[in-house]
Structure formats: structure tokens, C-alpha cells
Motif scaffolding. Structure first.
Motif, PDB file in Angstrom:
ATOM      1  N   GLY A  24      97.172  84.314  15.379  1.00 43.87           N
ATOM      2  CA  GLY A  24      96.261  85.265  14.740  1.00 43.87           C
ATOM      3  C   GLY A  24      95.403  84.591  13.681  1.00 43.87           C
ATOM      4  N   GLN A  25      96.032  83.793  12.817  1.00 44.92           N
ATOM      5  CA  GLN A  25      95.285  83.094  11.777  1.00 44.92           C
ATOM      6  C   GLN A  25      94.309  82.085  12.385  1.00 44.92           C
ATOM      7  OE1 GLN A  25      98.903  81.771   9.722  1.00 44.92           O
ATOM      8  NE2 GLN A  25      98.136  82.760   7.864  1.00 44.92           N
ATOM      9  N   MET A  26      94.765  81.392  13.434  1.00 39.95           N
ATOM     10  CA  MET A  26      93.884  80.428  14.089  1.00 39.95           C
ATOM     11  C   MET A  26      92.681  81.122  14.710  1.00 39.95           C
ATOM     12  SD  MET A  26      93.403  77.214  14.827  1.00 39.95           S
ATOM     13  CE  MET A  26      94.893  76.245  14.954  1.00 39.95           C
ATOM     14  N   ALA A  27      92.908  82.299  15.299  1.00 29.17           N
ATOM     15  CA  ALA A  27      91.801  83.043  15.897  1.00 29.17           C
ATOM     16  C   ALA A  27      90.781  83.447  14.840  1.00 29.17           C
ATOM     17  CB  ALA A  27      92.336  84.284  16.630  1.00 29.17           C
ATOM     18  N   GLU A  28      91.280  83.918  13.676  1.00 28.49           N
ATOM     19  CA  GLU A  28      90.375  84.290  12.591  1.00 28.49           C
ATOM     20  C   GLU A  28      89.584  83.078  12.096  1.00 28.49           C
ATOM     21  OE1 GLU A  28      89.561  87.187  11.171  1.00 28.49           O
ATOM     22  OE2 GLU A  28      90.713  88.194  12.728  1.00 28.49           O
ATOM     23  N   LEU A  29      90.282  81.941  11.965  1.00 25.11           N
ATOM     24  CA  LEU A  29      89.635  80.734  11.490  1.00 25.11           C
ATOM     25  C   LEU A  29      88.551  80.271  12.466  1.00 25.11           C
ATOM     26  CD1 LEU A  29      89.768  78.605   9.215  1.00 25.11           C
ATOM     27  CD2 LEU A  29      91.359  77.314  10.666  1.00 25.11           C
ATOM     28  N   MET A  30      88.877  80.244  13.759  1.00 18.97           N
ATOM     29  CA  MET A  30      87.908  79.810  14.768  1.00 18.97           C
ATOM     30  C   MET A  30      86.715  80.761  14.827  1.00 18.97           C
ATOM     31  SD  MET A  30      88.899  76.946  16.130  1.00 18.97           S
ATOM     32  CE  MET A  30      89.385  76.530  14.446  1.00 18.97           C
ATOM     33  N   SER A  31      86.979  82.058  14.692  1.00 16.92           N
ATOM     34  CA  SER A  31      85.888  83.035  14.714  1.00 16.92           C
ATOM     35  C   SER A  31      84.961  82.828  13.522  1.00 16.92           C
ATOM     36  CB  SER A  31      86.466  84.453  14.700  1.00 16.92           C
ATOM     37  OG  SER A  31      85.433  85.415  14.693  1.00 16.92           O
ATOM     38  N   GLY A  32      85.554  82.596  12.341  1.00 15.55           N
ATOM     39  CA  GLY A  32      84.731  82.358  11.164  1.00 15.55           C
ATOM     40  C   GLY A  32      83.918  81.084  11.271  1.00 15.55           C
ATOM     41  N   TYR A  33      84.563  80.012  11.747  1.00 13.00           N
ATOM     42  CA  TYR A  33      83.837  78.754  11.938  1.00 13.00           C
ATOM     43  C   TYR A  33      82.739  78.911  12.990  1.00 13.00           C
ATOM     44  CZ  TYR A  33      86.995  75.924   9.083  1.00 13.00           C
ATOM     45  OH  TYR A  33      87.686  75.373   8.031  1.00 13.00           O
TER      46      TYR A  33
END
Length: 359
Positions: free
Chosen positions: A317-326
Motif C-alpha cells: 500500500g505504501q509503495m503504491a502511494e509512493l509510486m503514484s506520487g512520483y
């Protein structure tokens, strides 16, 4: 040296062959050639030889890389500054590698080599080279021409539109594959194949439907959302005539937001490979930092499935948020780069081919 010892192109219809040839020539046999036997007939540089740069090379004590020569005509393809430097030093011979293809291929090879090594080609010269390639190889995709000339696919699209050429129904992409400009029928077939066998691989469906794996992935995602595999604006005869804001350079359909579909990892790696060979990036600290950053992105693009499989479940979940933000930041960065390129293109004025450039 006989002609059989040189490197010969086998297929002049594919840009990837040209890029492979450019890289192969780095390991080609080196011969000593008399300066008196060499001629200079074509160059991608409108301004010709820079005497100051040639003088700087003449003062270098270490051995310079070999020049590249079109063997049938003994014409210098790449290395005119090194040739001038050798003459300034009073040399009678120079190290050279040979190319045995046609003169037209030699002219395009001169562009591909100068984009990735030596003194980088100015923007105006790259635009002029793209204009000639669009005329000589209209069946090459925008991305393929972009990688050869060191431009963006968007800029090549603009050049193609100005050239007002007859429409090619299919184009050869950067990966050497032929794809149709209008993929509506291929998308429909891919949709039927995926419904019949949801476990089929993207590449298998792509081969059967005659479209790219990236397009099949988009079809699969649309089916999972309950959407039509063909976006509404892609249906009908007008779809193939859409402008550059709605279609990308390889003739692939855009997504529901009007953008382009994801490039395949192999295509992205070829673009990255062209950048990491560019001396204007790899020979300074800022450029090397950029290449290290892009190298990490290339790794993710090629190994994302393995990364996802091995990622701890509580981190997804955190990785998905990070990738989406990047992803949003990268998109902003891309738009800023396109604006910068447009300003440079306007300043260059789309200069026409200068004297000495014969295609």
C-alpha cells in the motif's frame, strides 16, 4: 582491408538495425588509413568543422578513437574533427573502421553516431537530420526516428506533419516490429482472445492480434473495468487521422485521458541506452547523476513483476502511494522538458540542411 571485413547492414527498413550497427562498429577492426585517401562529402553538421575543437584535439597526447569511413567511397562518416586534428599534427595516417553499406545508410549512421559520442550535434542539426530521415524512411515510427536523431517523438511528429507525406498504414517501431496506425481491429481481436483465455500472456495475444503487448495490457485493463476494448474516439475512419496530441508516434492509441499508452520496457531501455551513451551527459557529474537516476527507473521498468512478487505484503500500500506520487511528479517533469524542447526548437527555427549534406 577488404570490403568483407567491414560491417554490413542487412535490413535498411529497421531503425533498430541501424542502432545495432552503430554499437557493433565500436568493436570493428581498426586499420591505419592514409589521410590522402580520405574524402569528406557529407556531414550532419551545418557549420562544418569547428577549428577550435579540432585544434584542441590536436593537442591531446593520448590516442584518439578511430574515425568511421564509408569503405566503397573512402568518405569519412564520423570523425572529421579527428581528421582535421591529424592533419594539423602533420600525420600521414589515421586509425579508422570501415562501413560497407550504402551511402544513404552511411549518412543516417553519421547522425546516429554523432548523437551518442564525440561533440554532440546542435538541436538545429538534429532537426534537419530528422527531416531527411522522415523523407527517406517514412515507414519508421516517430520514436524510432527520435532515438536515432536524439530528439523527442513529439518533435518528430511535428516534422512529419510539416512534411505532408502520403499516409503509411503501418510503421516499423523502435523494436523492429511493424504495427498498424489504427489498432481498433487489433484491439477487438485481443479482447476476444482475452475473454476466451484470460490466462493468455500479453505477448501471445499481441502476436495473434498484430498489436503491441502494451496495447494488449490496456485492452485487458479496459475489460476488467467493464469498458469497450476500443476507446470511443478510436472507432470510425476519423480515428486514424487524429492529430499528434491524440496519438503517439508509433500509431498506438491513447488512453482515456488522451495520452499515450505505456512504452514497453525494451523500448524504454533503448531510449535510456541512447542517453547513457551521450557524452554531454556521461562526461560531467550532473549528467552522471541523472543517468544513475534513470538507471534505477530502467531497473523498475524491466523488473517490476519480480519486485512486486518479492515485496512484503504490508509494504504494498505504501509503495503504491509512493509510486503514484512520483508518477505525478515525473509527469510534471516531462511537461517541463517538453516546454523546454519547444522553446529550443523555436529558437533553432527548424534550420534546413546546409551545404555539404547530401541525402
Amino acid at each position: 582491408m577488404t570490403a568483407s571485413q567491414g560491417v554490413r547492414t542487412h535490413d535498411d527498413n529497421r531503425s533498430d538495425r541501424l542502432l545495432e550497427l552503430r554499437d557493433t562498429l565500436r568493436q570493428a577492426p581498426v586499420e591505419q588509413v592514409r589521410l590522402a585517401d580520405l574524402t569528406v562529402c557529407f556531414t550532419p553538421r551545418a557549420a562544418g568543422v569547428d577549428d577550435g575543437w579540432a585544434l584542441a584535439l590536436a593537442e591531446v597526447e593520448t590516442r584518439l578513437p578511430p574515425i568511421l569511413v564509408h569503405h566503397p567511397s573512402m568518405t569519412v562518416i564520423d570523425g572529421q574533427h579527428r581528421l582535421r586534428a591529424a592533419r594539423l599534427k602533420g600525420r600521414e595516417h589515421i586509425d579508422a573502421c570501415f562501413f560497407d553499406g550504402s551511402q544513404e545508410d552511411a549518412a543516417m549512421l553519421a547522425v546516429a553516431v554523432n548523437v551518442t559520442q564525440g561533440r554532440p550535434l546542435p538541436q538545429a542539426d538534429r532537426v534537419a537530420a530528422a527531416e531527411r530521415i522522415v523523407l527517406a524512411r517514412p515507414h519508421w515510427s516517430d520514436r524510432a526516428i527520435a532515438v536515432v536523431t536524439g530528439l523527442s517523438a513529439k518533435k518528430v511528429r511535428e516534422i512529419r506533419l510539416r512534411a505532408d507525406l502520403p499516409r503509411c498504414e503501418r510503421r516499423v517501431g523502435l523494436d523492429g516490429r511493424v504495427r498498424p496506425l489504427n489498432t481498433a481491429q487489433g484491439r477487438e481481436l485481443a479482447g476476444r482472445l482475452l475473454k476466451a483465455d484470460p490466462t493468455a500472456s500479453l505477448r501471445t495475444v499481441a502476436r495473434q492480434a498484430g498489436i503491441s503487448p502494451a496495447t494488449v495490457a490496456d485492452v485487458r485493463d479496459r475489460l476488467l473495468r467493464g469498458d469497450d476494448p476500443v476507446p470511443p474516439r478510436r472507432r470510425g475512419p476519423a480515428a486514424a487521422e487524429r492529430g499528434p496530441r491524440e496519438r503517439d508516434g508509433d500509431g498506438r492509441d491513447g488512453d482515456e485521458r488522451g495520452g499515450t499508452e505505456p512504452r514497453s520496457p525494451d523500448e524504454l531501455f533503448m531510449i535510456f541506452d541512447a542517453l547513457r551513451r551521450d557524452p554531454s551527459l556521461r562526461l560531467n557529474e550532473v549528467g552522471r547523476s541523472i543517468l544513475r537516476m534513470l538507471g534505477a527507473c530502467s531497473l523498475i521498468a524491466r523488473d517490476r513483476r519480480r519486485i512486486i512478487t518479492n515485496l512484503p505484503p504490508h509494504c504494498t500500500g505504501q509503495m503504491a502511494e509512493l509510486m503514484s506520487g512520483y508518477s505525478d511528479l515525473w509527469q510534471m517533469f516531462a511537461e517541463e522538458l517538453r516546454d523546454c524542447e519547444e522553446r529550443e526548437s523555436n529558437a533553432a527555427g527548424g534550420a534546413a540542411a546546409g551545404p555539404g549534406r547530401t541525402w
